[in-house]
Design an enzyme around this catalytic site. Structure first.
Site, PDB file in Angstrom:
ATOM      1  N   CYS A   1       0.826  -1.210   0.000  1.00  0.00           N
ATOM      2  CA  CYS A   1       0.000   0.000   0.000  1.00  0.00           C
ATOM      3  C   CYS A   1       0.860   1.259   0.000  1.00  0.00           C
ATOM      4  CB  CYS A   1      -0.897  -0.016   1.230  1.00  0.00           C
ATOM      5  SG  CYS A   1      -1.829   1.515   1.484  1.00  0.00           S
TER       6      CYS A   1
ATOM      7  N   TYR B   1      -5.557   5.761  -9.213  1.00  0.00           N
ATOM      8  CA  TYR B   1      -6.721   4.961  -8.819  1.00  0.00           C
ATOM      9  C   TYR B   1      -7.967   5.399  -9.580  1.00  0.00           C
ATOM     10  CZ  TYR B   1      -3.994   2.912  -5.040  1.00  0.00           C
ATOM     11  OH  TYR B   1      -3.053   2.227  -4.334  1.00  0.00           O
TER      12      TYR B   1
END
Length: 319
Positions: free
Chosen positions: A55, A192
């Site tokens: 992440c 994203y």
């Protein structure tokens, strides 16, 4: 109402997709601060950090923790990067190389920590998680705020050389904040928005600003080692975690393929490699296996057969 299993990234995309097919990131829920005189006092050994190497948001906190010499102050647990329908698993569920069991509660998933704090929690089960062992709760799960805490909250307890390091200096704060804002919207989160777009229009509305901003960053970094001023700041940290993942993941997996970093952005590529190879905190907290396996196995809607690409090779070029 019991919290829903929405941490699998395919479910996250459904949860945060708009009617026009665009992606909107949900806000973090726990937003308290470690500060002198507050509910959460700066103390050695009181706090625990849960992260995933896969992440980018969580990796920000690892970098800042190492910069400030907080290794002995804040323990870390790394989860497996292979997210399931129940979210981020600990090593007791998925013994992925480098993953760890939960040392505090023997939790099976990150979600268990959230539900321990609030059985009715309905948000997303994200990392990083900054946990207070004294009160048994989550202090904060917003990476941008955690790195600010790590930057200064423990300074009065640190050796002089570490306390003197300031990655958000007052004289540069306006510039840092301004750059962070557009980099977050179009680059950090832009990848994203591009990858999770559900219509052609939403995809193109995200991918073009992403590359416009990369073009802008290329100009900013021309002849410079750092984004702002003549020093390393949190702006470099926040951008680095996205750019290090760009060619291995976002270029192909998220269709961010107008240009590549290594092939088309020589200034960004030089900046990236210099940070990685000359500043240990960047290299030490970057695990390409966790990054690639995490993205390519956790997003069934983008990669239903969970095939992990061999390239690009090398993961990062030498200086």
């Amino acid at each position: 109402m019991v919290a829903k299993d929405v941490t699998h990234l395919s479910d996250l995309r459904k949860r945060t997709s708009n009617t026009d097919g665009s992606f909107t990131r949900s806000s973090s829920t726990f937003r308290d601060f470690i500060e002198k005189g507050g509910q959460f006092e700066p103390e050695k050994g009181r706090y625990h950090l849960y992260v995933s190497y896969g992440c980018p948001w969580a990796t920000r906190t690892l970098i800042m923790r190492q910069f400030k010499g907080l290794d002995d102050f804040i323990d870390v647990t790394v989860v497996s990067p292979r997210m399931t329908e129940h979210g981020w698993p600990f090593a007791t569920v998925d013994n992925f190389p480098g993953a760890m069991p939960d040392p505090l509660f023997n939790a099976q998933y990150i979600r268990d920590l959230y539900l321990r704090v609030n059985p009715d929690y309905e948000g997303l089960f994200t990392v990083p998680v900054l946990w207070d062992k004294q009160t048994g709760t989550i202090v904060n799960n917003e990476s941008s705020e955690i790195i600010r805490m790590f930057n200064s909250a423990f300074d009065h307890l640190l050796p002089t050389d570490k306390a003197a390091l300031d990655f958000y200096p007052e004289v540069l704060r306006n510039e840092i904040d301004e750059l962070n804002e557009w980099v977050y919207n179009t680059v950090n989160n832009g990848v994203y928005k591009t990858g999770f777009a559900r219509t052609q229009e939403a995809y193109e509305a995200a991918v073009r600003p992403l590359f416009d901003s990369l073009d802008r960053l290329e100009t900013i970094l021309k002849g410079k080692d750092y984004l702002i001023g003549d020093q390393l700041t949190e702006a470099d940290v926040r951008l680095f975690v996205t750019i290090i993942r760009f060619d291995p993941v976002y270029h192909g997996h998220f269709k961010c393929n107008i240009r590549s970093i290594r092939g088309d952005y020589p200034e960004i590529h030089r900046w990236l490699r210099k940070l990685y190879w000359t500043v240990p905190a960047f290299k030490d907290t970057c695990n390409f296996k966790h990054i690639k396996d995490g993205y390519y196995t956790s997003m069934s809607m983008l990669n239903p057969y969970q095939i992990i690409p061999v390239g690009p090779k090398p993961d990062i070029h030498p200086l």
